[in-house]
Design a protein around this motif. Structure first.
Motif, PDB file in Angstrom:
ATOM      1  N   ASP A  98       0.953  -1.690   0.015  1.00  0.00           N
ATOM      2  CA  ASP A  98      -0.301   0.243  -0.375  1.00  0.00           C
ATOM      3  C   ASP A  98       1.018   0.971   0.267  1.00  0.00           C
ATOM      4  O   ASP A  98       0.238   2.679  -0.159  1.00  0.00           O
ATOM      5  CB  ASP A  98      -0.956   0.085   1.147  1.00  0.00           C
ATOM      6  N   HIS A  99       2.409   1.283   0.211  1.00  0.00           N
ATOM      7  CA  HIS A  99       3.175   2.401  -0.123  1.00  0.00           C
ATOM      8  C   HIS A  99       3.319   3.098  -0.626  1.00  0.00           C
ATOM      9  O   HIS A  99       3.684   4.102  -1.637  1.00  0.00           O
ATOM     10  CB  HIS A  99       3.944   2.341   0.768  1.00  0.00           C
ATOM     11  N   PHE A 100       3.065   1.939  -2.145  1.00  0.00           N
ATOM     12  CA  PHE A 100       2.861   2.489  -4.017  1.00  0.00           C
ATOM     13  C   PHE A 100       2.180   2.291  -4.463  1.00  0.00           C
ATOM     14  O   PHE A 100       1.017   1.641  -3.690  1.00  0.00           O
ATOM     15  CB  PHE A 100       4.357   1.272  -4.023  1.00  0.00           C
ATOM     16  N   SER A 101       1.715   2.829  -5.664  1.00  0.00           N
ATOM     17  CA  SER A 101       1.202   2.520  -6.442  1.00  0.00           C
ATOM     18  C   SER A 101       1.353   2.228  -8.283  1.00  0.00           C
ATOM     19  O   SER A 101       2.801   2.064  -8.731  1.00  0.00           O
ATOM     20  CB  SER A 101       0.964   4.120  -7.500  1.00  0.00           C
ATOM     21  N   ASN A 102       0.885   1.114  -8.654  1.00  0.00           N
ATOM     22  CA  ASN A 102       1.708   0.836 -10.096  1.00  0.00           C
ATOM     23  C   ASN A 102       2.619  -0.513  -9.815  1.00  0.00           C
ATOM     24  O   ASN A 102       3.548  -0.454 -10.089  1.00  0.00           O
ATOM     25  CB  ASN A 102       1.768   1.736 -11.119  1.00  0.00           C
ATOM     26  N   VAL A 103       2.732  -0.865  -8.405  1.00  0.00           N
ATOM     27  CA  VAL A 103       4.318  -1.703  -8.658  1.00  0.00           C
ATOM     28  C   VAL A 103       4.845  -2.355  -8.913  1.00  0.00           C
ATOM     29  O   VAL A 103       3.253  -3.612  -9.392  1.00  0.00           O
ATOM     30  CB  VAL A 103       3.923  -2.543  -6.749  1.00  0.00           C
ATOM     31  N   ARG A 104       5.702  -2.651  -9.358  1.00  0.00           N
ATOM     32  CA  ARG A 104       6.171  -3.965 -10.053  1.00  0.00           C
ATOM     33  C   ARG A 104       7.751  -4.368  -9.389  1.00  0.00           C
ATOM     34  O   ARG A 104       8.239  -2.952  -8.916  1.00  0.00           O
ATOM     35  CB  ARG A 104       6.653  -3.233 -11.302  1.00  0.00           C
ATOM     36  N   LEU A 138      16.766  -5.101  -6.116  1.00  0.00           N
ATOM     37  CA  LEU A 138      15.855  -4.987  -6.306  1.00  0.00           C
ATOM     38  C   LEU A 138      15.389  -3.947  -7.002  1.00  0.00           C
ATOM     39  O   LEU A 138      15.273  -3.580  -5.514  1.00  0.00           O
ATOM     40  CB  LEU A 138      14.830  -6.105  -5.867  1.00  0.00           C
ATOM     41  N   GLU A 139      14.396  -3.154  -7.796  1.00  0.00           N
ATOM     42  CA  GLU A 139      14.006  -2.148  -7.521  1.00  0.00           C
ATOM     43  C   GLU A 139      12.654  -2.292  -7.236  1.00  0.00           C
ATOM     44  O   GLU A 139      11.980  -2.597  -8.543  1.00  0.00           O
ATOM     45  CB  GLU A 139      13.876  -1.006  -8.862  1.00  0.00           C
ATOM     46  N   VAL A 140      11.761  -1.321  -6.227  1.00  0.00           N
ATOM     47  CA  VAL A 140      10.204  -1.288  -6.086  1.00  0.00           C
ATOM     48  C   VAL A 140       9.463  -0.167  -7.459  1.00  0.00           C
ATOM     49  O   VAL A 140      10.589   1.123  -7.387  1.00  0.00           O
ATOM     50  CB  VAL A 140       9.583  -1.291  -5.207  1.00  0.00           C
ATOM     51  N   LEU A 141       9.395  -0.469  -8.204  1.00  0.00           N
ATOM     52  CA  LEU A 141       8.700   0.712  -9.187  1.00  0.00           C
ATOM     53  C   LEU A 141       7.644   1.358  -8.463  1.00  0.00           C
ATOM     54  O   LEU A 141       6.039   0.502  -7.773  1.00  0.00           O
ATOM     55  CB  LEU A 141       8.524   0.692 -10.915  1.00  0.00           C
ATOM     56  N   ASN A 142       7.291   2.724  -8.464  1.00  0.00           N
ATOM     57  CA  ASN A 142       6.022   3.895  -7.384  1.00  0.00           C
ATOM     58  C   ASN A 142       5.992   4.747  -8.980  1.00  0.00           C
ATOM     59  O   ASN A 142       6.354   5.962  -9.034  1.00  0.00           O
ATOM     60  CB  ASN A 142       6.303   4.173  -6.525  1.00  0.00           C
ATOM     61  N   SER A 143       4.234   4.246  -9.597  1.00  0.00           N
ATOM     62  CA  SER A 143       3.985   5.020 -10.444  1.00  0.00           C
ATOM     63  C   SER A 143       2.985   5.913 -10.272  1.00  0.00           C
ATOM     64  O   SER A 143       2.139   6.038  -9.849  1.00  0.00           O
ATOM     65  CB  SER A 143       4.045   4.550 -11.825  1.00  0.00           C
ATOM     66  N   HIS A 144       3.086   6.941  -9.888  1.00  0.00           N
ATOM     67  CA  HIS A 144       1.848   7.935  -9.323  1.00  0.00           C
ATOM     68  C   HIS A 144       1.228   9.095 -10.585  1.00  0.00           C
ATOM     69  O   HIS A 144       0.246   9.479 -10.911  1.00  0.00           O
ATOM     70  CB  HIS A 144       2.880   8.955  -8.908  1.00  0.00           C
ATOM     71  N   ILE A 145       2.256   8.554 -12.373  1.00  0.00           N
ATOM     72  CA  ILE A 145       1.772   8.931 -13.407  1.00  0.00           C
ATOM     73  C   ILE A 145       1.229   7.945 -14.459  1.00  0.00           C
ATOM     74  O   ILE A 145       1.323   7.211 -14.170  1.00  0.00           O
ATOM     75  CB  ILE A 145       2.617   9.841 -13.702  1.00  0.00           C
TER      76      ILE A 145
END
Length: 261
Positions: A98-104, A138-145
């Motif tokens: 829940d800390h991220f958006s569009n989680v990859r 590992l990178e956790v992607l977090n896209s707000h757009i």
């Protein structure tokens, strides 16, 4: 070029989206005249506000450095963003989805610098000489757009879609291992999803570090000793959801595990 007022307004929208874990409409849909310079200005306003609020910058991420990622996003130019200390996890950690958006998730190598690195003519050899050690990440992607139709301008403005990184436990100096041949086998819930080798990043993962040093020189800055540089993914991004168990096998550089809760 956007006005200072527009840049500040977009930075405020992104900060609110980060706080609420929300998504905003594409910047380029609303401001088709926005340039790459505008996007770094937006990112810079957001970054400075985060630092002023007490967050500590620990490094930089480089994105879109491999053909796999460029094809996955439809964006062909590398970008960069900033990383703060409260976004760093260790192998074995639980990560709140829940800390991220569009989680990859992306498979990468990170580098820690032992000396400053400055352009404008930084080479791969210069970067390797400045690197203290490499560590799997590992990178956790977090896209707000919104993702559909986004461009490099949207991605850079959104801190290059950086959310967090998970660092492994094995450190290797550049002279201890052929970094081009570090593998990545990415598993989700026991099933293999993505594979790649680190040479997929610009033919050598540390090439991105040299690229970033040269890019920073254009802005009158340099990379500092002690900074962590996340070099870019050599696999396509993998979507994750609450409950997913992620494991990545980097061969001679060990494994990383994390659990999304």
């Amino acid at each position: 070029m956007l006005s200072p007022e527009d840049i500040s307004q977009i930075a405020a929208e992104l900060a609110e989206a980060d706080r609420t874990h929300g998504v905003i409409p594409r910047i380029t849909a609303r401001y088709p005249e926005a340039t790459v310079e505008d996007s770094y200005a937006i990112q810079g306003v957001w970054r400075d506000q985060q630092v002023a609020a007490g967050r500590t910058l620990v490094g930089r991420k480089i994105g879109l450095t491999s053909k796999a990622m460029q094809q996955a996003t439809g964006i062909s130019e590398p970008d960069y963003g900033v990383m703060f200390d409260d976004t760093v996890y260790r192998s074995g950690d639980e990560i709140p989805v829940d800390h991220f958006s569009n989680v990859r998730i992306e498979v990468e190598l990170a580098f820690v610098l032992k000396t400053p690195l400055e352009g404008p003519d930084c080479t791969l050899e210069d970067a390797l000489a400045a690197i203290d050690y490499a560590v799997p990440a590992l990178e956790v992607l977090n896209s707000h757009i919104e993702l559909e139709g986004r461009t490099i301008v949207d991605t850079i403005s959104d801190n290059a879609a950086y959310g967090a990184m998970v660092l492994g436990d094995v450190h290797k100096r550049p002279d201890e291992i052929d970094l081009r041949w570090v593998p990545g086998l990415l598993f989700k819930n026991g099933e293999i999803e993505e594979t790649g080798v680190a040479a997929g990043v610009l033919n050598h993962p540390a090439t991105g570090v040299a690229w970033l040093a040269n890019k920073f020189h254009q802005h009158g800055s340099r990379l500092e000793a002690g900074e962590i540089i996340l070099a870019g993914s050599f696999t396509r991004p993998m979507w994750v959801s609450r409950g997913d168990q992620v494991l990545c096998d980097y061969g001679p550089m060990g494994t990383i595990e994390c659990h999304f809760i």
